[in-house]
Design a protein around this motif. Structure first.
Motif, short mmCIF file in Angstrom:
data_model
loop_
_atom_site.label_atom_id
_atom_site.label_comp_id
_atom_site.label_asym_id
_atom_site.label_seq_id
_atom_site.Cartn_x
_atom_site.Cartn_y
_atom_site.Cartn_z
N ARG A 133 0.85 -1.19 0.00
CA ARG A 133 0.00 0.00 0.00
C ARG A 133 0.89 1.25 0.00
NH1 ARG A 133 -2.82 -3.60 3.33
NH2 ARG A 133 -1.91 -2.74 5.24
N GLU A 134 1.37 1.65 1.17
CA GLU A 134 2.33 2.76 1.21
C GLU A 134 3.72 2.29 0.80
OE1 GLU A 134 1.69 5.88 1.72
OE2 GLU A 134 -0.44 5.62 2.20
N ILE A 135 4.07 1.09 1.23
CA ILE A 135 5.40 0.55 0.93
C ILE A 135 5.27 -0.35 -0.30
CG2 ILE A 135 7.37 -0.72 1.83
CD1 ILE A 135 6.41 -0.08 4.64
N ARG A 136 5.56 0.19 -1.47
CA ARG A 136 5.45 -0.57 -2.72
C ARG A 136 6.82 -0.90 -3.30
NH1 ARG A 136 1.98 3.63 -2.98
NH2 ARG A 136 3.33 4.77 -4.43
N ARG A 137 7.70 0.09 -3.32
CA ARG A 137 9.04 -0.13 -3.87
C ARG A 137 10.12 -0.09 -2.78
NH1 ARG A 137 6.00 2.57 -7.46
NH2 ARG A 137 6.04 1.84 -9.63
N GLY A 138 9.77 0.48 -1.65
CA GLY A 138 10.72 0.57 -0.56
C GLY A 138 10.27 1.63 0.43
N ILE A 139 11.20 2.15 1.19
CA ILE A 139 10.89 3.21 2.15
C ILE A 139 11.79 4.40 1.87
CG2 ILE A 139 10.20 1.54 3.91
CD1 ILE A 139 12.88 2.08 5.32
N PHE A 140 11.41 5.53 2.43
CA PHE A 140 12.28 6.71 2.33
C PHE A 140 12.53 7.25 3.74
CE2 PHE A 140 8.01 8.56 1.78
CZ PHE A 140 8.02 9.57 2.73
N ARG A 141 13.64 7.92 3.87
CA ARG A 141 14.06 8.50 5.15
C ARG A 141 14.40 9.96 4.94
NH1 ARG A 141 15.12 10.37 9.73
NH2 ARG A 141 16.57 9.44 11.22
N ASP A 142 13.73 10.86 5.67
CA ASP A 142 14.01 12.29 5.60
C ASP A 142 15.00 12.66 6.69
OD1 ASP A 142 12.21 12.45 3.57
OD2 ASP A 142 10.57 13.21 4.79
N PHE A 143 15.96 13.51 6.31
CA PHE A 143 16.96 13.95 7.29
C PHE A 143 17.13 15.46 7.18
CE2 PHE A 143 21.09 14.77 9.14
CZ PHE A 143 21.12 13.89 10.21
N PRO A 144 16.95 16.21 8.31
CA PRO A 144 17.12 17.67 8.28
C PRO A 144 18.60 18.04 8.10
CG PRO A 144 15.86 16.95 10.20
CD PRO A 144 16.50 15.74 9.61
#
Length: 644
Positions: free
Chosen positions: A61-72
């Motif tokens: 559903r949300e995780i289709r190809r992988g995940i992402f990580r945001d970094f400030p």
């Protein structure tokens, strides 16, 4: 008979089993982060190397190809200054094998996408391992060094069942104090346990984290444990040579000459009529339109014009105003609309609804307040844009492009350290504010002089004042933070570029002949509202003061920002009026006591705009120690993530 009942019972049990099994399957199939482990290595030079092991359950559903990580990429240091931190991705793996990844720039940070856009992820459990290096994450206080780190970030859209972190301190260094925070941004909850090791403190949550909740840790170490930037490093960071001076000041001169040339062609104001006191608005303008014409566009984002319009609608009997201290309630009366209202007021009445409807102005209702205000401004601007004032945005856009070109050359070919780019926001914002303040000062104090002298006074006031403030501010910062003074040409030239743009953004606009005539009439009304009582009484044909006269002009006084002197004049009249007039209270105002009618209503009307403006949510951040003022989501690191 029994056989039939037995078969029915078996069938019912089978159905229940299937139902419970489906429900259990749905629960198991929820996308979440099962565990989030962070192994952090803090080196003696302040560099931080982090390995995040993130185990997720993917269901496509949300995780289709992988995940992402945001970094400030920005952090407040111990003194509250915003600084850019270093960040480098070292490796990405999934389920023990190297994984494709790429990054994209987002507002204030970087987004790391783990996975391939050309390959879908198989459903089920997957473990990602992200290793990165960052610096400038240590805070230096007089009695200790501090590592204040947002482990998970408060931006994850998934719940996190378990989160933990282990921090390996430099050899021979032990933590003197530790604390932990959990929950949403700003929370001070402590739903986590801290391990007993002083050389490698461990932190672990004791309950799951919901979406947008995170784990934040704080570790104090003895002073001197982490090496601060040396003077040589600071000189390398802020070193500037003569190239900065040449590019910055030559570019500033080119932009200034360009703007002066354009102003002489299109920015000159037409001759303004003679200003004489008058007690009505020229051409029957509404209070909102008086504000719009007088300020060459709405002042204060239109809040004063909106306040004035509400007060005029109240004076006309279409609404009542209720002051409940912490909010303002506008209530529509049942009086029918027998007259044609100005465009802005017509929109307000439409948005209020039918008789008895209320419009609450407070922070909880901020979204509706902003919508109503936006519709109000749009209606007036749509009907009157370009009739009274031309902004001449073409030359302004050209000047902005030339300024950006100069700034780009300065940043590319000059010796500007990346950390300084953020600091350049200080002179940039200061330049814009000071430039616009210079125009306001010139208009206030130079009205009786020629337009050319007014322009020269504004430029002189802006440049001299800005250079003086920049020099004083820069040398103060240099002394406090040991910054190399060779960087001053960059700060001054960048600030000067923004100053000139802010200055001519206002000066380049010019009123139309109709606008100039109306401005003179509005200036006459403003003059009347601020005249001393003896001068007002000596005016031939001027109406005598009365509650009706005061209320009629009160919306215009609010629109022009002179409700205080107008209210004071009425208050003085009340003091000498008959008992019946002195006891008068407006029928359109209800709520708490407002004291003397004149001063009370004046205070109410002047605060109404600020009450409306306060409905806009504000954001803030803390630069204090993680021990005394810390919370979840504070410190370095953080961010969040999701699926893609």
């Amino acid at each position: 008979m029994r056989a039939g009942l037995s078969q029915a019972g078996l069938l019912l049990a089978l159905l229940l089993t299937l139902l419970f099994g489906a429900a259990a399957g749905t629960a198991v199939a929820a996308e979440m982060i099962e565990s989030y482990r962070s192994d952090i290595d803090l080196s003696r030079d302040g560099t931080v190397t982090v390995t995040e092991v993130i185990t997720v359950n993917a269901e496509g559903r949300e995780i289709r190809r992988g995940i992402f990580r945001d970094f400030p990429l920005f952090l407040q240091d111990a003194n509250g200054r915003l600084q850019r931190v270093g960040f480098e991705v070292l490796s990405v793996a999934r389920d023990g094998a190297p994984e494709e990844w790429h990054t994209e720039t987002i507002e204030g940070g970087l987004r790391i996408f783990m996975g391939s856009s050309e390959r879908l992820l198989s459903p089920g459990r997957h473990t990602y391992e992200l290793t990165y290096r960052t610096d400038r994450q240590v805070r230096y206080f007089p009695d200790h060094e501090e590592f204040y780190w947002n482990v998970t970030g408060t931006g994850w859209i998934f719940p996190i069942n378990r989160a933990s972190a282990v921090v390996s301190l430099p050899p021979g260094v032990s933590a003197t104090d530790t604390t932990v925070y959990t929950g949403r941004q700003g929370s001070r909850e402590k739903n986590a346990r801290i391990g007993s090791s002083a050389t490698a403190p461990r932190f672990e949550t004791i309950r799951p984290l919901g979406p947008r909740e995170g784990l934040t840790i704080v570790i104090a170490v003895p002073k001197g444990s982490i090496a601060p930037p040396s003077r040589a490093q600071q000189r390398d960071w802020f070193l500037r040579d003569n190239l900065n001076l040449i590019i910055g000041f030559a570019g500033l001169a080119i932009v200034t000459l360009y703007y002066v040339w354009c102003w002489r062609r299109v920015g000159r104001d037409p001759p303004k009529g003679v200003v004489v006191p008058r007690w009505d608005a020229p051409d029957g303008l509404s209070p909102a339109l008086v504000n719009y014409v007088h300020n060459r566009g709405f002042s204060g984002a239109g809040w004063e014009a909106l306040s004035a319009s509400f007060i005029e609608l109240a004076v006309k009997g279409h609404v009542t105003l209720e002051d409940l201290d912490s909010r303002i309630v506008v209530r529509r009366t049942d009086r029918p609309l027998t007259e044609t209202l100005p465009a802005g007021q017509a929109v307000l009445m439409r948005d209020l609804g039918g008789p008895g409807s209320t419009f609450v102005i407070d922070r909880d209702n901020g979204e509706r307040v902003q919508t109503v205000a936006r519709n109000f401004r749009s209606a007036i601007e749509k009907e009157h844009r370009g009739r009274y004032y031309r902004r001449n945005l073409g030359p302004v856009i050209g000047g902005a492009l030339v300024s950006l070109l100069v700034l780009g050359v300065l940043l590319v070919f000059g010796n500007v350290h990346p950390d300084s780019v953020v600091a350049l926001a200080v002179p940039a914002v200061g330049g814009v504010i000071w430039g616009r303040a210079a125009v306001s000062a010139a208009r206030a104090f130079m009205r009786r002089r020629t337009l050319f002298l007014r322009l020269m006074a504004a430029i002189g006031f802006a440049i001299v004042g800005f250079i003086a403030l920049s020099a004083a501010g820069f040398f103060a910062v240099s002394i406090l933070d040991s910054i190399d003074n060779g960087e001053w040409p960059v700060f001054v030239s960048v600030g000067g570029l923004f100053l000139v743009n802010g200055l001519f953004f206002v000066l380049m606009g010019a009123p139309t002949p109709l606008g100039a005539r109306l401005m003179a009439g509005i200036a006459g009304l403003e003059l009347y509202l601020t005249l001393a009582e003896r001068d007002r009484l000596n005016m031939a044909g001027a109406p005598k003061m009365s509650p009706q006269h005061f209320e009629t002009l009160l919306p215009y006084a609010v629109a022009l920002g002179v409700e205080r002197p107008w209210s004071d004049a009425f208050n003085r009249w009340l003091a000498t009026a008959a008992a019946g007039a002195a006891a008068y209270q407006p029928v359109w105002y209800h709520g708490g006591s407002i004291g003397d009618f004149g001063s009370g209503i004046g205070a109410f009307s002047s605060s109404m705009a600020s009450s409306i403006a306060s409905t806009i949510p504000q954001t803030s951040s803390s630069s204090s120690s993680g021990f005394s003022g810390g919370s979840s989501g504070g410190g370095g690191g953080g961010g969040g993530g999701g699926g893609w």
